[in-house]
Design a protein around this motif. Structure first.
Motif, mmCIF file in Angstrom:
data_model
loop_
_atom_site.group_PDB
_atom_site.id
_atom_site.type_symbol
_atom_site.label_atom_id
_atom_site.label_comp_id
_atom_site.label_asym_id
_atom_site.label_seq_id
_atom_site.Cartn_x
_atom_site.Cartn_y
_atom_site.Cartn_z
ATOM 1 N N LYS A 5 0.825 -1.209 0.000
ATOM 2 C CA LYS A 5 0.000 0.000 0.000
ATOM 3 C C LYS A 5 0.860 1.261 0.000
ATOM 4 O O LYS A 5 0.444 2.306 -0.519
ATOM 5 N N TYR A 6 2.051 1.174 0.566
ATOM 6 C CA TYR A 6 2.850 2.374 0.771
ATOM 7 C C TYR A 6 3.432 2.943 -0.523
ATOM 8 O O TYR A 6 3.941 4.057 -0.528
ATOM 9 N N ASP A 7 3.353 2.198 -1.610
ATOM 10 C CA ASP A 7 3.775 2.741 -2.892
ATOM 11 C C ASP A 7 2.614 3.348 -3.676
ATOM 12 O O ASP A 7 2.808 3.844 -4.792
ATOM 13 N N GLU A 8 1.412 3.309 -3.104
ATOM 14 C CA GLU A 8 0.277 4.004 -3.705
ATOM 15 C C GLU A 8 0.369 5.478 -3.309
ATOM 16 O O GLU A 8 0.466 5.806 -2.132
ATOM 17 N N ALA A 9 0.361 6.346 -4.290
ATOM 18 C CA ALA A 9 0.668 7.765 -4.081
ATOM 19 C C ALA A 9 -0.187 8.413 -2.991
ATOM 20 O O ALA A 9 0.332 9.090 -2.095
ATOM 21 N N GLU A 10 -1.503 8.215 -3.050
ATOM 22 C CA GLU A 10 -2.387 8.874 -2.090
ATOM 23 C C GLU A 10 -2.159 8.335 -0.678
ATOM 24 O O GLU A 10 -2.079 9.104 0.286
ATOM 25 N N PHE A 11 -2.022 7.011 -0.551
ATOM 26 C CA PHE A 11 -1.791 6.412 0.760
ATOM 27 C C PHE A 11 -0.467 6.883 1.341
ATOM 28 O O PHE A 11 -0.373 7.251 2.514
ATOM 29 N N PHE A 12 0.571 6.884 0.510
ATOM 30 C CA PHE A 12 1.892 7.304 0.975
ATOM 31 C C PHE A 12 1.867 8.763 1.418
ATOM 32 O O PHE A 12 2.476 9.128 2.430
ATOM 33 N N SER A 13 1.156 9.597 0.678
ATOM 34 C CA SER A 13 1.066 11.010 1.037
ATOM 35 C C SER A 13 0.423 11.196 2.412
ATOM 36 O O SER A 13 0.906 11.985 3.234
ATOM 37 N N GLU A 14 -0.648 10.454 2.666
ATOM 38 C CA GLU A 14 -1.337 10.575 3.947
ATOM 39 C C GLU A 14 -0.484 9.997 5.075
ATOM 40 O O GLU A 14 -0.426 10.557 6.172
ATOM 41 N N TYR A 15 0.174 8.873 4.818
ATOM 42 C CA TYR A 15 1.047 8.290 5.833
ATOM 43 C C TYR A 15 2.197 9.244 6.169
ATOM 44 O O TYR A 15 2.591 9.364 7.330
ATOM 45 N N SER A 16 2.708 9.925 5.173
ATOM 46 C CA SER A 16 3.845 10.822 5.370
ATOM 47 C C SER A 16 3.511 12.000 6.274
ATOM 48 O O SER A 16 4.421 12.657 6.792
ATOM 49 N N GLN A 17 2.220 12.268 6.465
ATOM 50 C CA GLN A 17 1.805 13.392 7.297
ATOM 51 C C GLN A 17 1.546 12.993 8.752
ATOM 52 O O GLN A 17 1.301 13.854 9.587
ATOM 53 N N MET A 18 1.607 11.690 9.049
ATOM 54 C CA MET A 18 1.406 11.250 10.423
ATOM 55 C C MET A 18 2.544 11.747 11.308
ATOM 56 O O MET A 18 3.676 11.936 10.854
ATOM 57 N N ALA A 19 2.252 11.911 12.607
ATOM 58 C CA ALA A 19 3.260 12.440 13.525
ATOM 59 C C ALA A 19 4.509 11.566 13.556
ATOM 60 O O ALA A 19 5.636 12.071 13.552
ATOM 61 N N ARG A 20 4.322 10.233 13.569
ATOM 62 C CA ARG A 20 5.494 9.365 13.638
ATOM 63 C C ARG A 20 6.301 9.409 12.341
ATOM 64 O O ARG A 20 7.459 9.011 12.331
ATOM 65 N N SER A 21 5.692 9.890 11.252
ATOM 66 C CA SER A 21 6.406 10.014 9.987
ATOM 67 C C SER A 21 7.212 11.305 9.912
ATOM 68 O O SER A 21 8.263 11.358 9.266
ATOM 69 N N THR A 22 6.726 12.345 10.559
ATOM 70 C CA THR A 22 7.402 13.644 10.489
ATOM 71 C C THR A 22 8.325 13.888 11.679
ATOM 72 O O THR A 22 9.340 14.565 11.542
ATOM 73 N N GLN A 23 7.981 13.307 12.838
ATOM 74 C CA GLN A 23 8.751 13.569 14.051
ATOM 75 C C GLN A 23 9.578 12.373 14.519
ATOM 76 O O GLN A 23 10.380 12.489 15.439
ATOM 77 N N GLY A 24 9.374 11.239 13.881
ATOM 78 C CA GLY A 24 10.206 10.091 14.202
ATOM 79 C C GLY A 24 9.811 9.363 15.471
ATOM 80 O O GLY A 24 8.653 9.387 15.897
ATOM 81 N N LEU A 25 10.784 8.724 16.094
ATOM 82 C CA LEU A 25 10.523 7.837 17.222
ATOM 83 C C LEU A 25 9.890 8.554 18.415
ATOM 84 O O LEU A 25 9.114 7.956 19.149
ATOM 85 N N LYS A 26 10.213 9.808 18.609
ATOM 86 C CA LYS A 26 9.675 10.528 19.765
ATOM 87 C C LYS A 26 8.157 10.680 19.682
ATOM 88 O O LYS A 26 7.488 10.889 20.697
ATOM 89 N N ALA A 27 7.600 10.566 18.467
ATOM 90 C CA ALA A 27 6.150 10.681 18.286
ATOM 91 C C ALA A 27 5.478 9.322 18.172
ATOM 92 O O ALA A 27 4.266 9.246 17.983
#
Length: 244
Positions: A5-27
């Motif tokens: 699923k993560y190579d689907e453009a829309e899904f990847f875009s939404e996943y990339s905006q999650m806190a753990r995606s932008t802030q890393g392990l601390k989130a």
């Protein structure tokens, strides 16, 4: 089935905006517990299965791991991981976790964070992990908790005013495929009981060292809205085991 699923453009875009995606392990709500389950990483050869953006790979090197290999099926995830990584001792490889076939005793530590609940056959993967570990090597993983995966809906029961009433559990002993809604997309996951998670590791030749059921830290409950409700049921199951 090897789901990507993560190579689907829309899904990847939404996943990339999650806190753990932008802030890393601390989130990541489970990190403060999972971190304590990891062994000493200094001078160790480490494998990360389902490495995503490479957060755990970079953490291992921060702890002076000798080398790290990160494996993920998603090209988009690995492209982002490489963009965020400047370390020749970290190597990223695109492959399905089900296809791993590393040399015997190649690694001292294997990590897998929130990836194994996407796999239909864990017994074969656990056998490969066991083979790839040195004697006494450590395997630490996190998966979605069986209480969380039992129902495909994966959601609270709400009252008439939209208030959270409780977390429903049903079909717990009916293991197998679930089509869950994650980031407004249908995602295939596989439900297993707690007993199955542990017994499959034991059958693969591991000795269970520690089991944890996630709960947010006080800091995260204060920082992120809705985190207090995470204390009402465990979302993640974490297991540390060693090669017998």
């Amino acid at each position: 089935m090897k789901q990507n699923k993560y190579d689907e453009a829309e899904f990847f875009s939404e996943y990339s905006q999650m806190a753990r995606s932008t802030q890393g392990l601390k989130a990541a709500g489970e990190w403060h517990e999972l971190q304590t389950m990891l062994p000493e990483l200094k001078n160790k050869n480490v494998l990360d299965l389902g490495c995503g953006f490479g957060w755990h790979c970079r953490y291992a090197r921060e702890q002076q791991a000798k080398s790290v290999i990160g494996v993920d099926l998603s090209e988009k995830m690995l492209d982002r991981a490489r963009e965020m990584t400047d370390d020749p001792q970290i190597e990223f490889r695109q492959m399905a976790i089900e296809d791993i076939a590393f040399e015997p005793e190649q690694f001292d530590v294997v990590i897998s964070s929130l990836a194994l609940h996407y796999l239909e056959r864990l017994d074969q993967v656990y056998a490969q992990i066991n083979t790839s570990l040195v004697q006494g090597g450590t395997f630490v993983c996190s998966v979605e908790h069986p209480i969380f995966t039992a129902r495909a809906a994966q959601d609270w029961h709400y009252g008439p005013q939209g208030e959270i009433m409780h977390w429903p559990v049903d079909d717990y002993h009916q293991e197998g495929k679930r089509v869950a809604n994650f980031l407004n997309h249908d995602v295939v996951k596989y439900h297993r009981t707690l007993a199955t998670h542990l017994n499959e590791l034991i059958k693969a030749g591991f000795v269970i060292q520690q089991v944890a059921e996630s709960k947010p830290s006080p800091e995260m409950m204060n920082q992120y809205p809705g985190m207090r409700d995470e204390n009402r049921r465990p979302m993640f199951l974490m297991i540390a085991a060693v090669k017998a």
